[in-house]
Design a protein around this motif. Sequence first.
Motif, PDB file in Angstrom:
ATOM      1  N   GLU A 196       0.809  -1.224   0.000  1.00 16.76           N
ATOM      2  CA  GLU A 196       0.000   0.000   0.000  1.00 16.76           C
ATOM      3  C   GLU A 196       0.841   1.272   0.000  1.00 16.76           C
ATOM      4  OE1 GLU A 196      -3.187  -0.200  -0.372  1.00 16.76           O
ATOM      5  OE2 GLU A 196      -3.163  -2.397  -0.246  1.00 16.76           O
ATOM      6  N   THR A 197       2.157   1.141  -0.008  1.00 16.61           N
ATOM      7  CA  THR A 197       3.026   2.330   0.006  1.00 16.61           C
ATOM      8  C   THR A 197       2.971   3.015  -1.347  1.00 16.61           C
ATOM      9  OG1 THR A 197       4.516   1.235   1.571  1.00 16.61           O
ATOM     10  CG2 THR A 197       5.386   3.144   0.389  1.00 16.61           C
ATOM     11  N   ASP A 198       2.687   4.319  -1.354  1.00 19.78           N
ATOM     12  CA  ASP A 198       2.545   5.011  -2.636  1.00 19.78           C
ATOM     13  C   ASP A 198       3.655   6.027  -2.897  1.00 19.78           C
ATOM     14  OD1 ASP A 198       1.909   6.984  -0.830  1.00 19.78           O
ATOM     15  OD2 ASP A 198      -0.039   7.481  -1.703  1.00 19.78           O
ATOM     16  N   TYR A 199       4.686   6.042  -2.018  1.00 19.54           N
ATOM     17  CA  TYR A 199       5.783   6.997  -2.205  1.00 19.54           C
ATOM     18  C   TYR A 199       7.086   6.374  -1.720  1.00 19.54           C
ATOM     19  CZ  TYR A 199       8.865  10.982  -1.243  1.00 19.54           C
ATOM     20  OH  TYR A 199       9.943  11.829  -1.179  1.00 19.54           O
ATOM     21  N   HIS A 200       8.133   6.493  -2.540  1.00 17.71           N
ATOM     22  CA  HIS A 200       9.446   5.966  -2.190  1.00 17.71           C
ATOM     23  C   HIS A 200      10.516   7.022  -2.484  1.00 17.71           C
ATOM     24  CE1 HIS A 200       7.929   1.814  -1.755  1.00 17.71           C
ATOM     25  NE2 HIS A 200       7.153   2.106  -2.781  1.00 17.71           N
ATOM     26  N   PHE A 201      11.535   7.048  -1.643  1.00 15.45           N
ATOM     27  CA  PHE A 201      12.641   8.006  -1.732  1.00 15.45           C
ATOM     28  C   PHE A 201      13.901   7.201  -2.073  1.00 15.45           C
ATOM     29  CE2 PHE A 201      15.901  10.862  -0.567  1.00 15.45           C
ATOM     30  CZ  PHE A 201      15.389  12.121  -0.279  1.00 15.45           C
ATOM     31  N   LEU A 202      14.557   7.515  -3.192  1.00 15.60           N
ATOM     32  CA  LEU A 202      15.688   6.722  -3.665  1.00 15.60           C
ATOM     33  C   LEU A 202      16.944   7.584  -3.758  1.00 15.60           C
ATOM     34  CD1 LEU A 202      12.920   5.760  -5.256  1.00 15.60           C
ATOM     35  CD2 LEU A 202      14.496   4.187  -6.347  1.00 15.60           C
ATOM     36  N   THR A 203      18.081   6.993  -3.332  1.00 17.97           N
ATOM     37  CA  THR A 203      19.350   7.710  -3.345  1.00 17.97           C
ATOM     38  C   THR A 203      20.475   6.764  -3.767  1.00 17.97           C
ATOM     39  OG1 THR A 203      18.599   9.090  -1.501  1.00 17.97           O
ATOM     40  CG2 THR A 203      20.933   9.124  -1.995  1.00 17.97           C
ATOM     41  N   GLY A 204      21.392   7.285  -4.582  1.00 15.29           N
ATOM     42  CA  GLY A 204      22.571   6.522  -4.994  1.00 15.29           C
ATOM     43  C   GLY A 204      23.662   7.470  -5.453  1.00 15.29           C
ATOM     44  N   THR A 205      24.856   6.938  -5.658  1.00 17.36           N
ATOM     45  CA  THR A 205      25.994   7.750  -6.119  1.00 17.36           C
ATOM     46  C   THR A 205      26.833   6.935  -7.084  1.00 17.36           C
ATOM     47  OG1 THR A 205      27.429   6.979  -4.321  1.00 17.36           O
ATOM     48  CG2 THR A 205      26.197   9.009  -3.926  1.00 17.36           C
ATOM     49  N   GLY A 206      27.852   7.577  -7.638  1.00 16.45           N
ATOM     50  CA  GLY A 206      28.855   6.903  -8.445  1.00 16.45           C
ATOM     51  C   GLY A 206      28.250   6.114  -9.592  1.00 16.45           C
ATOM     52  N   TYR A 207      28.745   4.891  -9.771  1.00 19.96           N
ATOM     53  CA  TYR A 207      28.255   4.064 -10.867  1.00 19.96           C
ATOM     54  C   TYR A 207      26.798   3.649 -10.678  1.00 19.96           C
ATOM     55  CZ  TYR A 207      33.027   3.719 -12.616  1.00 19.96           C
ATOM     56  OH  TYR A 207      34.264   4.014 -13.129  1.00 19.96           O
ATOM     57  N   LEU A 208      26.246   3.848  -9.490  1.00 21.65           N
ATOM     58  CA  LEU A 208      24.854   3.473  -9.246  1.00 21.65           C
ATOM     59  C   LEU A 208      23.875   4.637  -9.342  1.00 21.65           C
ATOM     60  CD1 LEU A 208      24.923   0.778  -6.410  1.00 21.65           C
ATOM     61  CD2 LEU A 208      24.425   0.492  -8.840  1.00 21.65           C
ATOM     62  N   TRP A 209      24.372   5.842  -9.585  1.00 17.54           N
ATOM     63  CA  TRP A 209      23.433   6.952  -9.688  1.00 17.54           C
ATOM     64  C   TRP A 209      22.510   6.778 -10.897  1.00 17.54           C
ATOM     65  CZ3 TRP A 209      20.096   9.946  -8.097  1.00 17.54           C
ATOM     66  CH2 TRP A 209      19.561  10.972  -8.877  1.00 17.54           C
ATOM     67  N   GLY A 210      23.049   6.375 -12.032  1.00 17.80           N
ATOM     68  CA  GLY A 210      22.212   6.178 -13.212  1.00 17.80           C
ATOM     69  C   GLY A 210      21.140   5.135 -12.968  1.00 17.80           C
ATOM     70  N   PHE A 211      21.486   4.042 -12.284  1.00 21.79           N
ATOM     71  CA  PHE A 211      20.490   3.018 -11.998  1.00 21.79           C
ATOM     72  C   PHE A 211      19.436   3.535 -11.032  1.00 21.79           C
ATOM     73  CE2 PHE A 211      18.667  -0.372  -9.487  1.00 21.79           C
ATOM     74  CZ  PHE A 211      18.136  -1.165 -10.498  1.00 21.79           C
ATOM     75  N   THR A 212      19.851   4.312 -10.038  1.00 16.29           N
ATOM     76  CA  THR A 212      18.897   4.903  -9.098  1.00 16.29           C
ATOM     77  C   THR A 212      17.867   5.742  -9.841  1.00 16.29           C
ATOM     78  OG1 THR A 212      20.653   4.996  -7.429  1.00 16.29           O
ATOM     79  CG2 THR A 212      18.692   6.336  -7.031  1.00 16.29           C
ATOM     80  N   TYR A 213      18.351   6.568 -10.742  1.00 14.28           N
ATOM     81  CA  TYR A 213      17.492   7.418 -11.577  1.00 14.28           C
ATOM     82  C   TYR A 213      16.556   6.544 -12.410  1.00 14.28           C
ATOM     83  CZ  TYR A 213      16.687  10.907 -15.369  1.00 14.28           C
ATOM     84  OH  TYR A 213      16.150  11.750 -16.313  1.00 14.28           O
ATOM     85  N   LEU A 214      17.119   5.508 -13.036  1.00 16.34           N
ATOM     86  CA  LEU A 214      16.336   4.632 -13.899  1.00 16.34           C
ATOM     87  C   LEU A 214      15.247   3.899 -13.110  1.00 16.34           C
ATOM     88  CD1 LEU A 214      17.734   2.209 -16.587  1.00 16.34           C
ATOM     89  CD2 LEU A 214      16.053   1.423 -14.942  1.00 16.34           C
ATOM     90  N   TYR A 215      15.605   3.321 -11.961  1.00 19.51           N
ATOM     91  CA  TYR A 215      14.621   2.535 -11.219  1.00 19.51           C
ATOM     92  C   TYR A 215      13.483   3.411 -10.711  1.00 19.51           C
ATOM     93  CZ  TYR A 215      12.615  -1.247  -8.607  1.00 19.51           C
ATOM     94  OH  TYR A 215      11.744  -2.205  -8.164  1.00 19.51           O
ATOM     95  N   SER A 216      13.824   4.605 -10.286  1.00 22.59           N
ATOM     96  CA  SER A 216      12.807   5.540  -9.815  1.00 22.59           C
ATOM     97  C   SER A 216      11.835   5.904 -10.936  1.00 22.59           C
ATOM     98  CB  SER A 216      13.491   6.799  -9.272  1.00 22.59           C
ATOM     99  OG  SER A 216      12.558   7.818  -9.021  1.00 22.59           O
ATOM    100  N   MET A 217      12.397   6.316 -12.077  1.00 23.34           N
ATOM    101  CA  MET A 217      11.567   6.836 -13.164  1.00 23.34           C
ATOM    102  C   MET A 217      10.902   5.736 -13.981  1.00 23.34           C
ATOM    103  SD  MET A 217      12.715   9.275 -16.354  1.00 23.34           S
ATOM    104  CE  MET A 217      14.056   8.167 -16.774  1.00 23.34           C
ATOM    105  N   CYS A 218      11.691   4.754 -14.417  1.00 26.84           N
ATOM    106  CA  CYS A 218      11.192   3.776 -15.392  1.00 26.84           C
ATOM    107  C   CYS A 218      10.404   2.635 -14.755  1.00 26.84           C
ATOM    108  CB  CYS A 218      12.357   3.196 -16.188  1.00 26.84           C
ATOM    109  SG  CYS A 218      13.216   4.405 -17.205  1.00 26.84           S
ATOM    110  N   ILE A 219      10.719   2.291 -13.517  1.00 27.75           N
ATOM    111  CA  ILE A 219      10.039   1.161 -12.893  1.00 27.75           C
ATOM    112  C   ILE A 219       8.952   1.640 -11.930  1.00 27.75           C
ATOM    113  CG2 ILE A 219      10.292  -1.007 -11.659  1.00 27.75           C
ATOM    114  CD1 ILE A 219      11.844  -0.831 -14.322  1.00 27.75           C
ATOM    115  N   LEU A 220       9.349   2.338 -10.869  1.00 31.41           N
ATOM    116  CA  LEU A 220       8.353   2.716  -9.869  1.00 31.41           C
ATOM    117  C   LEU A 220       7.337   3.703 -10.424  1.00 31.41           C
ATOM    118  CD1 LEU A 220      10.529   2.973  -6.628  1.00 31.41           C
ATOM    119  CD2 LEU A 220       9.117   1.061  -7.428  1.00 31.41           C
ATOM    120  N   GLU A 221       7.787   4.680 -11.193  1.00 30.13           N
ATOM    121  CA  GLU A 221       6.846   5.675 -11.728  1.00 30.13           C
ATOM    122  C   GLU A 221       6.122   5.147 -12.973  1.00 30.13           C
ATOM    123  OE1 GLU A 221       9.033   9.721 -10.097  1.00 30.13           O
ATOM    124  OE2 GLU A 221       9.124   9.293 -12.232  1.00 30.13           O
TER     125      GLU A 221
END
Length: 333
Positions: A196-221
């Motif tokens: 039932e959670t409708d909001y998630h906060f995601l953080t990453g750096t370095g080689y994982l920043w692109g994946f953090t961005y991708l998972y937030s936008m392309c999967i969860l959103e």
Amino acid sequence: MLDYDLDKHLNEQRSLVALRPQIEEIAALIHEGPYKNLYFVGAGGTYAAALPFERLFQTRSSFPARAVIGKEFILAPDPDFGADSVAVFGSESGTTPDILECIDFAKSKGALTIGVTGRAENPFAKAVDRVLLTEPGAWPIDVPYLTLSANLLHRRGEFDSYERLSTDLDALPEALTAVARAADPIGQAFAEKHTETDYHFLTGTGYLWGFTYLYSMCILEEMQWLKTTRVHGAEFFHGSLELLEKDTSVLLFLGEDETRPLMDRVENFVTSYSDDVTVIDTAGYDLPGVSRENRALLAPMIASAVMDRFSHHLAKVRDHSLDLRRYYRVVSY
């Protein structure tokens, strides 16, 4: 495992590794030719997934390389983009209009266009100068882009562990299967907790920043219609932290490169103010047959294998297919 076809996974991953001879030929062409810069051109997930390779060049090489959002790049290209440039594209479907338009733009400037896709008959494959064909359905970014980047840097004397990396990539298909198995119960538990959670906060750096961005936008959103905030770990303490509350779901992506102390700092803070923190630490997953030497570069692939399990379990418990869309490729825009 839920929605996991082992043979399909292995065939897809092995098809990516099998591109190495063709990619090395292209890297030699770039190195020996008149080319003076390289652009990873993407849209949405293909832009986000290219960010680690921009970073690889920026931290190891004097050769100019950038990841760019294609539609913006058409309107505001670099002055140095032209006949002595290389433009690299990846597209699973080979039909994304934004990417096809960007290929046409790059060719109009005289740039060498290279594309990775899984279908020889699609418009994308027919448009680029050099096409690299994968098994249909394979994610065309991580392994081919890493192979191209590392081999080009190797030829320039800026990456000494290419041979070891090649051996590591040979072992990667089976290794990522082991990661998926280990992550599956974790992903299931996360999904059941956050039905039932409708909001998630995601953080990453370095080689994982692109994946953090991708998972937030392309999967969860895009694929789950969930609200998210995504912020680079180095920027975490400059605004977005004010959104944290005791019940905020936070996903922290910890990699194995030199930026990890930034995420350690974020984790120390977040766990003091939220009771719902999920840490995805690539260092916690074994990669059978893969050396320690190159794990930092492979972190996006490890994270992807882990979070694929989260995604499928979320889709099941929320009764929301990962293929369901309201607007993307449904309406005109």
